[in-house]
Design a protein around this motif. Sequence first.
Motif, PDB file in Angstrom:
ATOM      1  N   PRO A   9     -56.102   5.604-106.608  1.00  0.00           N
ATOM      2  CA  PRO A   9     -56.682   4.710-105.598  1.00  0.00           C
ATOM      3  C   PRO A   9     -57.114   3.405-106.252  1.00  0.00           C
ATOM      4  O   PRO A   9     -57.674   3.407-107.345  1.00  0.00           O
ATOM      5  N   ARG A  10     -56.842   2.314-105.569  1.00  0.00           N
ATOM      6  CA  ARG A  10     -57.212   1.016-106.116  1.00  0.00           C
ATOM      7  C   ARG A  10     -57.182  -0.042-105.019  1.00  0.00           C
ATOM      8  O   ARG A  10     -56.527   0.125-104.001  1.00  0.00           O
ATOM      9  N   ALA A  11     -57.890  -1.114-105.274  1.00  0.00           N
ATOM     10  CA  ALA A  11     -57.866  -2.296-104.416  1.00  0.00           C
ATOM     11  C   ALA A  11     -57.108  -3.369-105.179  1.00  0.00           C
ATOM     12  O   ALA A  11     -57.416  -3.642-106.337  1.00  0.00           O
ATOM     13  N   VAL A  12     -56.121  -3.962-104.535  1.00  0.00           N
ATOM     14  CA  VAL A  12     -55.289  -4.976-105.187  1.00  0.00           C
ATOM     15  C   VAL A  12     -55.531  -6.315-104.503  1.00  0.00           C
ATOM     16  O   VAL A  12     -55.334  -6.453-103.302  1.00  0.00           O
ATOM     17  N   LYS A  27     -54.607   4.301-101.269  1.00  0.00           N
ATOM     18  CA  LYS A  27     -55.521   5.433-101.096  1.00  0.00           C
ATOM     19  C   LYS A  27     -54.777   6.730-101.356  1.00  0.00           C
ATOM     20  O   LYS A  27     -53.613   6.865-100.996  1.00  0.00           O
ATOM     21  N   ASP A  28     -55.459   7.672-101.969  1.00  0.00           N
ATOM     22  CA  ASP A  28     -54.901   9.010-102.129  1.00  0.00           C
ATOM     23  C   ASP A  28     -55.602   9.946-101.136  1.00  0.00           C
ATOM     24  O   ASP A  28     -56.496   9.528-100.387  1.00  0.00           O
ATOM     25  N   ALA A  29     -55.218  11.213-101.132  1.00  0.00           N
ATOM     26  CA  ALA A  29     -55.777  12.172-100.179  1.00  0.00           C
ATOM     27  C   ALA A  29     -57.286  12.331-100.366  1.00  0.00           C
ATOM     28  O   ALA A  29     -58.035  12.443 -99.385  1.00  0.00           O
ATOM     29  N   ALA A  30     -57.765  12.344-101.613  1.00  0.00           N
ATOM     30  CA  ALA A  30     -59.199  12.519-101.875  1.00  0.00           C
ATOM     31  C   ALA A  30     -60.002  11.343-101.311  1.00  0.00           C
ATOM     32  O   ALA A  30     -61.058  11.543-100.701  1.00  0.00           O
ATOM     33  N   LEU A  31     -59.501  10.109-101.501  1.00  0.00           N
ATOM     34  CA  LEU A  31     -60.215   8.943-100.968  1.00  0.00           C
ATOM     35  C   LEU A  31     -60.176   8.946 -99.452  1.00  0.00           C
ATOM     36  O   LEU A  31     -61.174   8.664 -98.796  1.00  0.00           O
ATOM     37  N   GLU A  32     -59.036   9.287 -98.861  1.00  0.00           N
ATOM     38  CA  GLU A  32     -58.921   9.361 -97.393  1.00  0.00           C
ATOM     39  C   GLU A  32     -59.925  10.363 -96.838  1.00  0.00           C
ATOM     40  O   GLU A  32     -60.600  10.100 -95.845  1.00  0.00           O
TER      41      GLU A  32
END
Length: 143
Positions: A9-12, A27-32
């Motif tokens: 996960p990251r903000a670009v 976003k990955d599943a954990a962040l979602e």
Amino acid sequence: MLPGPGGPPRAVLMLVHPRLLFLYCVKDAALEAKLARVGGPAELRVEISAEGRSFREVARRAFDFRAPNWYLPNTAVDCLLRVRLWIRERTGFREILASNVVRVPREGAGAGPETWMKCEEGRPHATPREAPRPRRAVPAGPR
């Protein structure tokens, strides 16, 4: 064209031009799952730095994590800039992601003297020289 989703996960953060930024999140599943569980309002915080070591906050904006990307107006030029994403939990706001740092160029010419380069054929390096001085206007016609 944006890179395909995937990875951590990251903000670009990307520079469109000095007064406009583009931000997207991977976003990955954990962040979602975390975002769905918290469900509180979110905000982004724009921070700038002159040298890249210490940043100071210059703007806060509400945003929605469900959107795939955002265009952000920018008021700071000739600096380093980053965006941090926060979400409200029961105890207050908590940082979720921080973007990469981008260099925002100045919008116009600097106040320093203009430097011209003399380039000669066959020479890979240019030699700096002072800019030519503007000539005064001389009226045309007989004197």
